[in-house]
Design a protein around this motif. Structure first.
Motif, PDB file in Angstrom:
ATOM      1  N   ASN A 188      30.126  95.060  62.725  1.00 52.55           N
ATOM      2  CA  ASN A 188      28.855  94.619  63.311  1.00 52.55           C
ATOM      3  C   ASN A 188      28.942  94.449  64.821  1.00 52.55           C
ATOM      4  O   ASN A 188      27.949  94.629  65.525  1.00 52.55           O
ATOM      5  CB  ASN A 188      28.386  93.335  62.648  1.00 52.55           C
ATOM      6  CG  ASN A 188      27.942  93.578  61.213  1.00 52.55           C
ATOM      7  OD1 ASN A 188      27.469  94.656  60.886  1.00 52.55           O
ATOM      8  ND2 ASN A 188      28.119  92.592  60.370  1.00 52.55           N
ATOM      9  N   ALA A 189      30.131  94.119  65.335  1.00 58.42           N
ATOM     10  CA  ALA A 189      30.291  94.021  66.786  1.00 58.42           C
ATOM     11  C   ALA A 189      30.085  95.401  67.419  1.00 58.42           C
ATOM     12  O   ALA A 189      29.434  95.524  68.458  1.00 58.42           O
ATOM     13  CB  ALA A 189      31.660  93.455  67.152  1.00 58.42           C
ATOM     14  N   ALA A 204      28.285  97.784  66.105  1.00 54.64           N
ATOM     15  CA  ALA A 204      26.856  98.086  65.960  1.00 54.64           C
ATOM     16  C   ALA A 204      26.044  97.407  67.053  1.00 54.64           C
ATOM     17  O   ALA A 204      25.136  98.013  67.635  1.00 54.64           O
ATOM     18  CB  ALA A 204      26.360  97.647  64.585  1.00 54.64           C
ATOM     19  N   ARG A 205      26.381  96.139  67.354  1.00 57.08           N
ATOM     20  CA  ARG A 205      25.672  95.435  68.426  1.00 57.08           C
ATOM     21  C   ARG A 205      25.936  96.100  69.779  1.00 57.08           C
ATOM     22  O   ARG A 205      25.041  96.210  70.615  1.00 57.08           O
ATOM     23  CB  ARG A 205      26.073  93.964  68.451  1.00 57.08           C
ATOM     24  CG  ARG A 205      25.433  93.154  67.333  1.00 57.08           C
ATOM     25  CD  ARG A 205      25.658  91.651  67.500  1.00 57.08           C
ATOM     26  NE  ARG A 205      27.056  91.267  67.406  1.00 57.08           N
ATOM     27  CZ  ARG A 205      27.710  91.044  66.273  1.00 57.08           C
ATOM     28  NH1 ARG A 205      27.073  91.160  65.122  1.00 57.08           N
ATOM     29  NH2 ARG A 205      28.976  90.684  66.280  1.00 57.08           N
ATOM     30  N   LEU A 206      27.165  96.559  69.994  1.00 54.84           N
ATOM     31  CA  LEU A 206      27.494  97.251  71.238  1.00 54.84           C
ATOM     32  C   LEU A 206      26.671  98.530  71.366  1.00 54.84           C
ATOM     33  O   LEU A 206      26.091  98.795  72.421  1.00 54.84           O
ATOM     34  CB  LEU A 206      28.992  97.566  71.306  1.00 54.84           C
ATOM     35  CG  LEU A 206      29.439  98.384  72.518  1.00 54.84           C
ATOM     36  CD1 LEU A 206      29.188  97.615  73.812  1.00 54.84           C
ATOM     37  CD2 LEU A 206      30.913  98.753  72.398  1.00 54.84           C
ATOM     38  N   GLY A 253      16.542  89.187  60.500  1.00 56.61           N
ATOM     39  CA  GLY A 253      17.216  90.472  60.349  1.00 56.61           C
ATOM     40  C   GLY A 253      17.075  91.051  58.951  1.00 56.61           C
ATOM     41  O   GLY A 253      17.826  91.928  58.561  1.00 56.61           O
ATOM     42  N   VAL A 296      31.435 101.551  63.185  1.00 60.63           N
ATOM     43  CA  VAL A 296      30.301 101.025  62.421  1.00 60.63           C
ATOM     44  C   VAL A 296      30.374 101.548  60.993  1.00 60.63           C
ATOM     45  O   VAL A 296      30.216 100.793  60.029  1.00 60.63           O
ATOM     46  CB  VAL A 296      28.956 101.410  63.066  1.00 60.63           C
ATOM     47  CG1 VAL A 296      27.786 101.045  62.160  1.00 60.63           C
ATOM     48  CG2 VAL A 296      28.805 100.745  64.425  1.00 60.63           C
ATOM     49  N   ALA A 353      23.831  99.192  69.953  1.00 61.58           N
ATOM     50  CA  ALA A 353      22.426  98.811  70.152  1.00 61.58           C
ATOM     51  C   ALA A 353      22.181  98.349  71.583  1.00 61.58           C
ATOM     52  O   ALA A 353      21.113  98.612  72.155  1.00 61.58           O
ATOM     53  CB  ALA A 353      22.032  97.716  69.166  1.00 61.58           C
ATOM     54  N   SER A 354      23.174  97.690  72.184  1.00 58.09           N
ATOM     55  CA  SER A 354      22.995  97.210  73.563  1.00 58.09           C
ATOM     56  C   SER A 354      22.959  98.356  74.567  1.00 58.09           C
ATOM     57  O   SER A 354      22.473  98.180  75.680  1.00 58.09           O
ATOM     58  CB  SER A 354      24.107  96.232  73.940  1.00 58.09           C
ATOM     59  OG  SER A 354      25.332  96.921  74.169  1.00 58.09           O
ATOM     60  N   GLY A 394      14.655  91.782  65.681  1.00 53.60           N
ATOM     61  CA  GLY A 394      14.572  90.698  66.647  1.00 53.60           C
ATOM     62  C   GLY A 394      13.280  89.908  66.574  1.00 53.60           C
ATOM     63  O   GLY A 394      13.075  88.967  67.332  1.00 53.60           O
ATOM     64  N   TRP A 407      26.468  88.649  54.382  1.00 52.66           N
ATOM     65  CA  TRP A 407      25.668  87.710  55.156  1.00 52.66           C
ATOM     66  C   TRP A 407      25.940  86.306  54.648  1.00 52.66           C
ATOM     67  O   TRP A 407      25.876  86.050  53.452  1.00 52.66           O
ATOM     68  CB  TRP A 407      24.183  88.044  55.024  1.00 52.66           C
ATOM     69  CG  TRP A 407      23.294  87.108  55.762  1.00 52.66           C
ATOM     70  CD1 TRP A 407      22.503  86.139  55.234  1.00 52.66           C
ATOM     71  CD2 TRP A 407      23.097  87.040  57.179  1.00 52.66           C
ATOM     72  NE1 TRP A 407      21.817  85.471  56.222  1.00 52.66           N
ATOM     73  CE2 TRP A 407      22.167  86.011  57.434  1.00 52.66           C
ATOM     74  CE3 TRP A 407      23.612  87.750  58.258  1.00 52.66           C
ATOM     75  CZ2 TRP A 407      21.748  85.668  58.717  1.00 52.66           C
ATOM     76  CZ3 TRP A 407      23.196  87.410  59.533  1.00 52.66           C
ATOM     77  CH2 TRP A 407      22.275  86.401  59.753  1.00 52.66           C
TER      78      TRP A 407
END
Length: 167
Positions: free
Chosen positions: A10-11, A13-15, A44, A4, A17-18, A38, A102
């Motif tokens: 970002n992948a 970061a999403r991992l 976002g 990160v 967060a999950s 969310g 973005w």
């Protein structure tokens, strides 16, 4: 955490967060005064002040403690993004930062490039967060570098730029 910070992945970061309970994640966002990414219609979005709050609590080790704050800041200092803030400071200056791009549907065709972090100036570390929008990443990164260069010169001159502090 390293992916990160170093690669603005970002992948990753999403991992991360999950792996965190959504209630806990919402509580952290609330504690730091961050919007709920969310929330319907939020897209976002985050302000420079809100983005900077993350670096402020890491710098002060005021939320997760010194070892985890150090781990995160070391990862952000390994960032491979050498444009933006980094391009505006001397080569030997450490910058712990996170950049982001973005190109989402809600951006009305405009691109966004953001760079936010701590510049470890030899005399006075400072927090800088610059968010841009436009249609050319090269021009936007040059604008961030120009702002970074200006701020660094002001700090060099002792213009009273404050160090990041907890609220």
């Amino acid at each position: 955490v390293r992916r990160v910070g170093a690669y603005s992945d970002n992948a990753a970061a999403r991992l991360l967060a999950s792996l965190v309970d959504p209630v806990t994640l919402a509580a952290v966002n609330n504690d730091l005064g961050l919007p709920d990414p969310g929330a319907p219609g939020s897209g976002g979005r985050i302000s420079p002040r809100e983005y900077g709050a993350v670096f402020r609590v890491l710098y002060n080790a005021s939320y997760v403690g010194r070892p985890l704050s150090r781990l995160a800041l070391e990862a952000f200092a390994e960032s491979t993004f050498e444009l933006g803030i980094v391009a505006g400071v001397p080569d030997d200056t450490v910058v712990a930062h996170k950049f982001g791009v973005w190109e989402g549907a809600e951006s009305d065709g405009h691109l966004q490039l953001h760079d936010c972090g701590i510049v470890y100036h030899r005399d006075n570390p400072y927090l800088l967060c610059v968010m841009t929008t436009g249609d050319n990443y090269v021009e936007m990164s040059a604008a961030i570098a120009s702002i970074s260069r200006f701020v660094h010169a002001q700090v060099d001159a002792g213009a009273g730029v404050r160090t990041p502090r907890a609220r």
